[in-house]
Write an enzyme that holds these catalytic residues in place. Structure first.
Site, PDB file in Angstrom:
ATOM      1  N   ASP A 184      -4.823  -2.585  -3.745  1.00  0.00           N
ATOM      2  CA  ASP A 184      -6.146  -2.852  -4.495  1.00  0.00           C
ATOM      3  C   ASP A 184      -6.076  -2.379  -5.721  1.00  0.00           C
ATOM      4  OD1 ASP A 184      -7.792  -3.617  -2.358  1.00  0.00           O
ATOM      5  OD2 ASP A 184      -8.166  -1.697  -1.538  1.00  0.00           O
ATOM      6  N   TYR A 216       3.707   4.245   2.961  1.00  0.00           N
ATOM      7  CA  TYR A 216       2.914   4.421   1.864  1.00  0.00           C
ATOM      8  C   TYR A 216       2.635   6.082   1.780  1.00  0.00           C
ATOM      9  CZ  TYR A 216       0.934  -0.136   2.082  1.00  0.00           C
ATOM     10  OH  TYR A 216       0.358  -1.665   1.904  1.00  0.00           O
TER      11      TYR A 216
END
Lengths: 246, 246
Positions: free
Chosen positions: B52, B110
């Site tokens: 994003d 992540y």
């Protein structure tokens, strides 16, 4: 009237250094403007470390006098509502009327960060200096150890510095360690000459590359001539960590 | 014709995410443009993680086909001469013609970073999310441990995600540790749903604040409803660390 001490953190990337100057915006100028607006008086801070353009801080110190009745402890919060996001007042408190951030005895700590790997890291490009040549951290550590103590640091001072003043300074500690891909050179001293940390960092990098042997450090010091030390490392790798007043 | 795999690092602050889209510049678009110019062919990469806006990467993967005779290993160097400083190709190599960055089995990692102290740090404002409320790392760690293994993560998936597809994913590990002032939540999994890491981070922050007890995590999972998990933590705290293909 009270004297207030601020501890100021900033990302120096987009500023022309600490000191007010005609050709670009400075940290000092942004503080003066916002303090003056907040307190309704003309405020001019006195800074401890007049960092160069691009140098960062986690704990620089600034002092000013005010007649405003706002408690000193609240000023940090009020300032952070106004300041741009790359400057933060991390502490504010009242100090004695004769406290001066540069004249009072202190220990200052700076850190120089070198990203040492094959490719740059875009997420750390603002606060590290990138070097793709493999640096020997052990040699850098040994070289740094020769700088600890009281020395004439003329060789590690910009030749543009004021002439005639003493270049003797006391370094309490010099540490060199690698965390992941980042080599951190951390210096604590009674005071630093103009560009001293960046020249030490540039010299230790040359040691790390094998261009200077650690044992040459006492000789470079003894020469008292800027030309014998390594280059001045770029500003972006340097962060003023903090100042302890004694 | 050969297939080339790139490992791509970026500071996502100034991009509208990975994927090409009409209302802003994307990482994918910058790669396509520069690869096309470099290789003299129209190149369209296929990305592994379509991060994003504002999300960073140290090791996202992109793949493309080319007829150019430049060795795959040289493409990273040639690209870094052209790319803006907030995007870096940290590796390039040739892969088999049937390699697909999203369809081949992989472990993705992540990291979500929370700066947890009283005042923001301007030098880490781009890649950490600031939280001044004191977070209990031990509770966050315990809560995170309930997420390890194979689960239906519907509760931790954006309600805007595609309907009908399986929300079952496998998490190999969840670690929560504090280094200086930064809490790092690191997740490794077979795959991640839309906003999954940011919703897990937002939920673990609520656990850290004492608003959710660690023991509620299995219940939140079992509800399979987004409304029971915490808020989606801001994009800037998230970094795609890397992808290992099995």
């Amino acid at each position: 009237m009270k004297r207030v001490k601020l501890v100021v953190a900033y990302d120096g990337t987009d500023y022309h250094g600490w000191q007010v100057q005609p050709n670009g915006i400075s940290i000092e100028e942004v503080l003066n403007k916002n303090l003056s607006e907040l307190l309704g008086e003309k405020i001019e801070v006195i800074g401890a470390s007049r960092t160069d353009a691009g140098v960062h801080s986690l704990g620089n110190v600034a002092v000013f006098d005010t007649n405003h009745r706002m408690p000193a402890e609240k000023i940090s919060y009020a300032m952070n509502q106004r300041l741009p996001e790359d400057i933060v007042v991390v502490d504010s408190c009242e100090v004695k009327g004769d406290f001066h951030p540069r004249k009072c005895e202190s220990r200052k700590t700076y850190e120089y960060r070198i990203l040492n790997r094959e490719f740059p890291d875009p997420t750390r490009r603002r606060d590290t200096h990138f070097c793709y040549r493999d640096l020997d951290v052990e040699k850098m550590r040994k070289a740094g150890s020769y700088l600890v103590g009281k020395h004439d640091f003329t060789s590690f001072c910009s030749s543009h510095a004021e002439v005639g003043l003493s270049k003797v300074r006391f370094l309490y500690s010099v540490s060199v360690k690698k965390e992941d891909d980042i080599i951190k050179i951390r210096l604590t001293g009674s005071g630093f000459l103009y560009n001293m940390v960046r020249i030490i960092a540039g010299t230790l990098m040359q040691v790390g590359m094998g261009d200077i042997e650690p044992e040459q450090m006492p000789i470079i010091l003894a020469r008292r001539d800027r030309v014998y030390a390594g280059p001045t490392a770029p500003a972006k790798g340097l962060t003023m960590i903090g100042i302890e007043y004694l």
